[in-house]
Design an enzyme around this catalytic site. Structure first.
Site, mmCIF file in Angstrom:
data_model
loop_
_atom_site.group_PDB
_atom_site.id
_atom_site.type_symbol
_atom_site.label_atom_id
_atom_site.label_comp_id
_atom_site.label_asym_id
_atom_site.label_seq_id
_atom_site.Cartn_x
_atom_site.Cartn_y
_atom_site.Cartn_z
ATOM 1 N N HIS A 203 0.763 -1.154 0.046
ATOM 2 C CA HIS A 203 -0.063 -0.111 -0.006
ATOM 3 C C HIS A 203 0.841 1.333 -0.067
ATOM 4 O O HIS A 203 0.721 2.262 -0.572
ATOM 5 C CB HIS A 203 -0.884 -0.159 1.461
ATOM 6 C CG HIS A 203 -2.042 -0.919 1.024
ATOM 7 N ND1 HIS A 203 -2.522 -1.653 2.303
ATOM 8 C CD2 HIS A 203 -2.867 -1.561 -0.013
ATOM 9 C CE1 HIS A 203 -3.570 -2.263 2.062
ATOM 10 N NE2 HIS A 203 -3.593 -2.222 0.408
ATOM 11 N N CYS A 500 -3.120 -4.269 -15.911
ATOM 12 C CA CYS A 500 -3.188 -3.100 -14.982
ATOM 13 C C CYS A 500 -2.389 -3.554 -13.576
ATOM 14 O O CYS A 500 -2.270 -4.804 -13.567
ATOM 15 C CB CYS A 500 -4.546 -2.777 -14.368
ATOM 16 S SG CYS A 500 -5.479 -4.160 -13.665
#
EC number: 2.7.3.9
Length: 571
Positions: A203, A500
């Site tokens: 993250h 992606c």
């Protein structure tokens, strides 16, 4: 090289792992990482209630910190995932069971608040750490650690330096960086990040990439300790080669920036053959993202709209009207192909506000909550009256999941006037989907390969974990061959495929994707121009050669060596 003799004004280089590529120059600044000192104190009975009041005060201040940061990042392009993480922090701090345990322990043992809170959070952290092999466990451990430090910091009146207050160009060094720290960084002055450990799919890396801040990680502890002596000196992050260069010479600076400058200078001189180079599209996750894309790249398609971010921003599930309003904007968006709207991708590390279900994720989560899915399909049907939309089903592991969603769609669309075309696609994120691709393809108009999850589930790692040295490459050989397998099958069925995830924007992998025949690369908005310029410099034959070599690679080290060698040839 003798590191001891290098200290001073001489140029000194050390190697790391490029987590977010790019160049960055600034002064070395070591962020305070000393653990908060928590003493154990036994309190007189008459001070216990005051101590409980002190705990509540620190907890409320911590909540206010998170709310303020969430409000700050909500409007920033590409940072919706941070908002989701911050929401999770708030949910933990609001947990009545946690507060009850802390308060009861203070009363029962007559211990100071910071000691009790640290002990309770430590037990939670230990229990999570004991669960090995589960995805996102490391994410949760980092969340608990981050919350613990924040609350104890308020109790002890100790805090890390703020990354939003700098007024000079800095390269931030920190043993461990959290997504909230990176989100709060003033990108006008915070030019780069360096940490002891870090992973490209973490993250923290995702946030850093969204803010276009280069990030280098996985420095050896010995070199890290030596680097501390350079605090305040100039350092250059070369995110293309994975190097830190302390006291860079003028010639070094000129050489390192030559690559980025040459991209701009030669863009118009060399073009990949028409129809053979991939389209570059953009991620989006909010109304503001769509507006920013329209303002800056009006002809660029939306290659991945993360619809669940609307719920994260609102702190609740959006109403049918709110969904229709947003999806109509996607349907009307003037890109060079219809917008791709991913169905709600909740579960695991992306909880749906107000619903606790950690057993399932992605499409399995949605099928568990069929009313939510049906509302979203109704909104899509209404929005399709304004224009064409591509609908992407996330986290598919079996073709039956696609069939079930499409059956619901067939029923729902009969309730509305016939709109523009709605195409159906599937995210290929799990190995099971790769090896059942021949069964999946007849149900799809297009595919999107999610490299982050595909690597995670293929190697059995969590997003936040630093890869072992022998696996430390963005796309290991197994995943390269999986992508090749999917593309070969898709080509036979004339189904277009996009990429992606972190790999899509990594310039060293662009030749591979061109060689494999990928039709589209979906990336964060700040990466669009850099990627297009890079594609313009590539020769098709060279792309095919490196692709053939990478498909033969047996180890991650072979992949890394081939990519590094090709990078030097093309630079």
């Amino acid at each position: 090289m003798d590191t001891q003799s290098s200290i001073g004004n001489e140029e000194w280089r050390i190697a790391g792992t490029s987590v977010v590529s790019g160049m960055a120059l600034g002064k070395v600044f070591f962020l305070g990482t000393s653990p908060l000192h928590v003493r154990e104190l036994t309190l007189p009975q008459e001070e216990v209630e005051h101590e409980i009041h002190r705990y509540y005060k620190a907890l409320n201040r911590s909540k206010s910190d998170i709310v303020a940061l969430e409000q700050e990042v909500t409007g920033q392009q590409g940072l919706q995932e941070v908002s989701s993480i911050l929401q999770a922090h708030l949910e933990i701090m609001k947990d009545p069971l946690l507060t009850e345990e802390v308060v009861n322990t203070i009363r029962k043992d007559r211990k100071n608040a910071e000691y009790v809170f640290s002990s309770v959070m430590g037990k939670i952290e230990e229990s999570l750490t004991a669960v090995r092999g589960m995805p996102s466990v490391v994410d949760r451990v980092q969340d608990i650690h981050d919350i613990s430090n924040r609350v104890i910091g308020h109790l002890c009146c100790q805090h890390k330096s703020s990354l939003g207050e700098s007024d000079q160009n800095l390269i931030i060094f920190s043993e461990e960086l959290t997504p909230s720290e990176v989100a709060s960084a003033n990108s006008a002055y915070i030019r780069g990040f360096v940490s002891l450990v870090g992973a490209a799919t973490s993250h923290t890396a995702i946030v850093s990439r969204a803010k276009s801040i280069p990030y280098l990680a996985n420095i050896s502890e010995e070199l890290w300790n030596i680097a501390k002596r350079y605090n305040g000196k100039l350092v250059l992050i070369d995110g293309y080669r994975g190097e830190l260069i302390f006291n860079p010479k003028p010639a070094t600076l000129q050489s390192c920036y030559k690559k980025e400058l040459s991209v701009v200078a030669h863009t118009s001189q060399r073009l990949v053959r028409k129809s053979l180079h991939p389209i570059v599209s953009s991620h989006a996750g909010s109304d503001k993202d769509v507006e920013d894309l329209l303002e800056n790249f009006p002809q660029t398609s939306i290659g991945l709209f993360r619809s669940e971010f609307l719920a994260v921003i609102l702190g609740r599930l959006p109403t049918l009207r709110e969904q229709v309003d947003l999806y109509e904007k996607l349907a009307r968006f003037p890109g060079d192909s219809p917008s791709v709207l991913r169905l709600f991708d909740f579960g695991e590390d992306k909880p749906c506000p107000g619903i606790k279900n950690k057993k399932e994720r992605s499409i399995r989560w949605l099928l568990d909550y069929s009313v939510i899915l049906e509302d979203q399909l109704q909104a899509i049907a209404k929005a399709s009256l304004q224009g064409s939309i591509k609908v992407l089903i996330p986290g598919v592991s079996d073709v039956s999941e696609i069939i079930e969603v499409k059956k619901k769609w067939e029923t729902i669309q009969t309730r509305f006037p016939k709109g523009h075309k709605v195409s159906w696609g599937t995210m290929i994120e799990f190995p099971s989907a790769v090896w059942m691709i021949e069964e999946i393809l007849p149900e799809c108009d297009f595919l999107s390969i999610g490299t982050n999850d595909l690597v995670q589930y293929t190697l059995g790692i969590s997003r936040e974990s630093a890869l072992p040295k022998h696996l430390n490459v963005t796309l290991p050989p197994a995943v390269i061959r999986m992508i090749h397998h999917v593309l070969q099958a898709a080509k036979q069925n004339q189904v277009p495929v996009s990429i992606c995830g972190e790999a899509a924007g990594q310039l060293s992998l662009t030749p591979l994707f061109i060689g494999l025949g990928v039709q589209e690369l979906s990336v964060a908005m700040p990466v669009i121009n850099r990627l297009r310029n890079h594609i313009a410099l590539l020769e098709l034959n060279s792309c095919l050669e490196i692709t053939e070599a990478l498909l033969q690679a047996k180890t991650c080290s072979e992949v890394e060596e081939l990519l590094n060698r090709n990078n030097k040839i093309t630079s």
